[in-house]
Design a protein around this motif. Structure first.
Motif, PDB file in Angstrom:
ATOM      1  N   GLY A   1      57.480  26.124  14.234  1.00  5.24           N
ATOM      2  CA  GLY A   1      57.352  24.999  13.317  1.00  5.24           C
ATOM      3  C   GLY A   1      56.375  24.175  13.346  1.00  5.24           C
ATOM      4  N   VAL A   2      56.204  22.892  12.868  1.00  8.79           N
ATOM      5  CA  VAL A   2      54.757  22.121  12.927  1.00  8.79           C
ATOM      6  C   VAL A   2      55.507  21.097  13.738  1.00  8.79           C
ATOM      7  CG1 VAL A   2      54.235  22.523  10.438  1.00  8.79           C
ATOM      8  CG2 VAL A   2      55.724  20.611  11.173  1.00  8.79           C
ATOM      9  N   ASN A   3      54.514  20.478  14.567  1.00  8.51           N
ATOM     10  CA  ASN A   3      54.698  19.418  15.504  1.00  8.51           C
ATOM     11  C   ASN A   3      54.984  18.148  14.861  1.00  8.51           C
ATOM     12  OD1 ASN A   3      54.552  17.783  17.590  1.00  8.51           O
ATOM     13  ND2 ASN A   3      52.665  18.281  18.340  1.00  8.51           N
ATOM     14  N   ARG A   4      56.327  17.783  14.690  1.00  8.42           N
ATOM     15  CA  ARG A   4      56.479  16.335  14.085  1.00  8.42           C
ATOM     16  C   ARG A   4      56.036  15.441  14.927  1.00  8.42           C
ATOM     17  NH1 ARG A   4      59.120  17.650   9.596  1.00  8.42           N
ATOM     18  NH2 ARG A   4      59.782  19.678   9.199  1.00  8.42           N
ATOM     19  N   ALA A   5      55.503  15.375  16.149  1.00  8.07           N
ATOM     20  CA  ALA A   5      54.741  14.396  16.732  1.00  8.07           C
ATOM     21  C   ALA A   5      53.646  13.921  15.878  1.00  8.07           C
ATOM     22  CB  ALA A   5      54.544  14.641  18.250  1.00  8.07           C
ATOM     23  N   ILE A   6      53.100  14.932  14.932  1.00  6.53           N
ATOM     24  CA  ILE A   6      51.774  14.629  14.187  1.00  6.53           C
ATOM     25  C   ILE A   6      52.600  14.453  12.778  1.00  6.53           C
ATOM     26  CG2 ILE A   6      49.910  15.700  13.296  1.00  6.53           C
ATOM     27  CD1 ILE A   6      49.418  17.452  15.827  1.00  6.53           C
TER      28      ILE A   6
END
Length: 624
Positions: free
Chosen positions: A38-43
């Motif tokens: 998935g995408v890095n949800r820190a970003i």
């Protein structure tokens, strides 16, 4: 700052990790294909790389659930964390990972929790939050092998990442970071002065990238509104221009424009390189996702947001406490009890007028380093350097993370108890948030420093007597202490160098020469070496000059070499036979006769032998 780009060493160590060659025993017959990502949800989104639980809760799914094991070529969990971290630091976009793990990656949040451990804070300025904020997508696919009777799953995974910066860009950034720090000239500055210079540099030189921000909003709208059968990766639109640089420290430095995450990443990197304790924080500000930093000065951490202060003539978000840091709300990951205990925010905003740089300890560094190896039964006293030097209270509290492996007393003396690994921590009494750690690995074979005395351990037991280690012999007394200097054993003397190695051949000790045989034993009496004879006294010292041995006289020159033939000494001539013994009485040499008196000296002139007078010329030849 103790590490800089230490990931190269990490790669080498992990690839060389020792494994148990035994075939694993399986409790169930199962081999499952798994995948995720998935995408890095820190970003993007909620600021966390896991959607399931907070980091503390998710970690409990598997941390400590089963003992770490090396199984048939699979890395342990901690080894896998270090290995993946090193691959990410070097910006590897794809690599193979084989790991034995107690957790089931099918369970929601487990892989994301693993990523959190990979991106946990370390002593390196290119790891921790910097790493967390520099990858944008992740994925894995592979197999989960049979579960072993010890409760471990064996994973063979193909790991993929997309990053905000390439390996080449990071190398270029490293050089530019060094240039910036030289320009800022922080070497003699205190913590506040370092923070101020770094903040001023970024706020004065980096502008906000509105174009990248507007593009992100469009992409997020497309992602949020796409249908279930739409597989388009709209985030790939940000590859254009490219926009991704706006989120990276590289983009901030080289393009001089970025969004909030670029500001936070650059501040984090410069502050860590300068030796400051800093974190990057994710949350919301003015209704939207946002990134900023906290940085420690003295005893507490303060909020800084260079994004909102960039280009301003006066700062509104510099070194603030929680109540005056307006329009900022942290995500849940940064609101846990453990996070707040580790990074306590100051009760009041910073005041330069009230700041005393020598009031609090700002740095503790264990002199023994970050990772050392010790042996069973060993003991060693650790020490720590405390800064600033002018601080009044330099006291340290020592602790061990696993007292079954090793204990440490109030003076820093570490005593090894069992095999394993423990973390020795030196924490400042004056400022409890300041500490340093050393990972101690205990093995059962090898050298041991026991309070300054060396021992050698084999399978947990200390060696006594003679022991060949490598190509050298060593001697250990009944306590297992390595000996140096002269040692008498078995009725013979031996000499051991400062590093304990048994000497052979010639030895100069206290201005005396000794000869040590091939077996190391000290020689006495006659010794032949390289064609010359030498004489060693009963104490082993080499003799020179006249020597009387079993009733015969011999002469050894200043090098100790036994002489033969004619010899002049003290104005007199002597003759030494083929075996080196001094000649007395009549002796024929060529066609001439010579006579040597009872002292061995050659006679000249008239000389009475018995009752007869004989005449010898000036060079000792008898004249009939």
């Amino acid at each position: 700052m103790k590490k800089k780009l230490l990931w190269i060493l990490g790669i080498c160590l992990l690839l060389a990790a020792t494994v148990i060659p035994a075939k694993p025993t399986y409790a169930e017959d199962e081999k499952t294909y798994i995948s995720g990502g998935g995408v890095n949800r820190a970003i993007f989104g909620d600021g966390s790389i896991t959607d399931a639980q907070s980091g503390e809760e998710t970690d409990s799914l598997f941390i400590g659930a089963a003992p770490e094991q090396r199984v048939d070529g699979y890395l342990t969990y901690s080894e896998a964390v270090s290995y993946m971290r090193s691959q990410m630091v070097s910006r590897r976009t794809g690599f193979l990972l084989k790991v034995a793990m107690a957790a089931d990656l099918k369970q929601d949040g487990v892989y994301e929790a693993f990523l959190k451990d990979v991106c946990a804070e370390t002593d390196s300025p290119v790891e921790g939050d910097y790493l967390l904020m520099h990858f944008r997508n992740y994925g894995y696919s592979g197999t989960r092998e049979n579960k072993t009777v010890s409760g471990m799953y064996l994973y063979t995974l193909n790991i993929t990442f997309k990053y905000l910066s390439t390996a080449m860009e990071e190398r270029m950034l490293n050089l530019e970071i060094d240039n910036i720090l030289k320009q800022l000239n922080l070497e003699q500055d205190n913590e506040y002065q370092k923070v101020q210079k770094i903040y001023d540099y970024i706020a004065s030189n980096i502008t906000y990238d509105n174009e990248a921000f507007e593009m992100l909003k469009k992409v997020e709208a497309l992602e949020n509104n796409k249908t279930s059968n739409d597989n388009t990766d709209y985030y790939s639109y940000l590859d254009q221009n490219p926009y991704w640089g706006a989120w990276s420290a590289y983009g901030a430095v080289f393009k001089k424009t970025c969004v909030c995450q670029g500001y936070a990443n650059l501040f984090y990197r410069l502050a860590r390189e300068a030796g400051l304790s800093v974190r990057s924080i994710r949350g919301t500000s003015f209704g939207g996702g946002h990134a900023w930093n906290i940085v420690r000065i003295g005893k507490y951490y303060y909020n800084v947001d260079v994004t909102w202060d960039a280009g301003a003539t006066s700062y509104s978000y510099f070194l603030k406490n929680a109540s005056t840091f307006y329009n900022h709300s942290r995500y849940s990951d940064y609101l846990t009890g453990s996070f707040n205990a580790a990074y306590p925010i100051a009760p009041d905003s910073f005041s330069a007028g009230n700041y005393n740089p020598n009031e609090y300890v700002t740095s503790v560094a264990i002199a023994q380093g970050e990772d050392i190896e010790m042996r069973l039964g060993s003991r060693r006293t650790f020490s720590a350097k405390v800064l600033p030097a002018a601080v009044t209270n330099k006291n340290i509290v020592w602790s061990s993370s696993d007292t079954n492996v090793a204990t440490v007393d109030s003076t820093g003396k570490v005593t090894i108890k069992n095999l394993g690994t423990t973390i020795i921590t030196a924490r400042s009494v004056n400022n409890s948030v300041v500490y340093d750690t050393c990972h101690v690995t205990v093995t059962d074979t090898g050298w041991v420093d026991y309070d300054g005395t060396w021992r050698y351990i084999v399978s947990g037991s200390r060696v006594t007597g003679w022991k060949k280690i490598g190509s050298c012999w060593y001697y250990f007394d009944s306590y297992g202490n390595m000996k140096t200097g002269w040692v008498k054993t078995g009725g013979k003397w031996y000499y051991l160098s400062e590093n304990g190695q048994m000497k052979t051949g010639w030895l100069l000790e206290n201005k005396q020469w000794y000869y040590l045989r091939a077996d190391g034993s000290m020689a006495t009496g006659w010794v032949k070496d390289k064609g010359y004879w030498y004489y060693l006294a009963e104490n082993g010292s080499m003799k020179t000059g006249w020597i009387k041995v079993t009733g015969c006289w011999y002469y050894c020159n200043s090098y100790g070499q036994m002489q033969k033939g004619w010899l002049e000494d003290g104005g007199k001539w002597y003759y030494l036979t083929a075996d080196g013994s001094m000649k007395k009485g009549w002796s024929k040499h060529g066609d001439d006769w010579y006579y040597f008196d009872n002292s061995g000296a050659m006679v000249t002139g008239a000389y009475t032998i018995g009752s007869t007078v004989y005449y010898f010329n000036s060079i000792g030849v008898w004249i009939p």
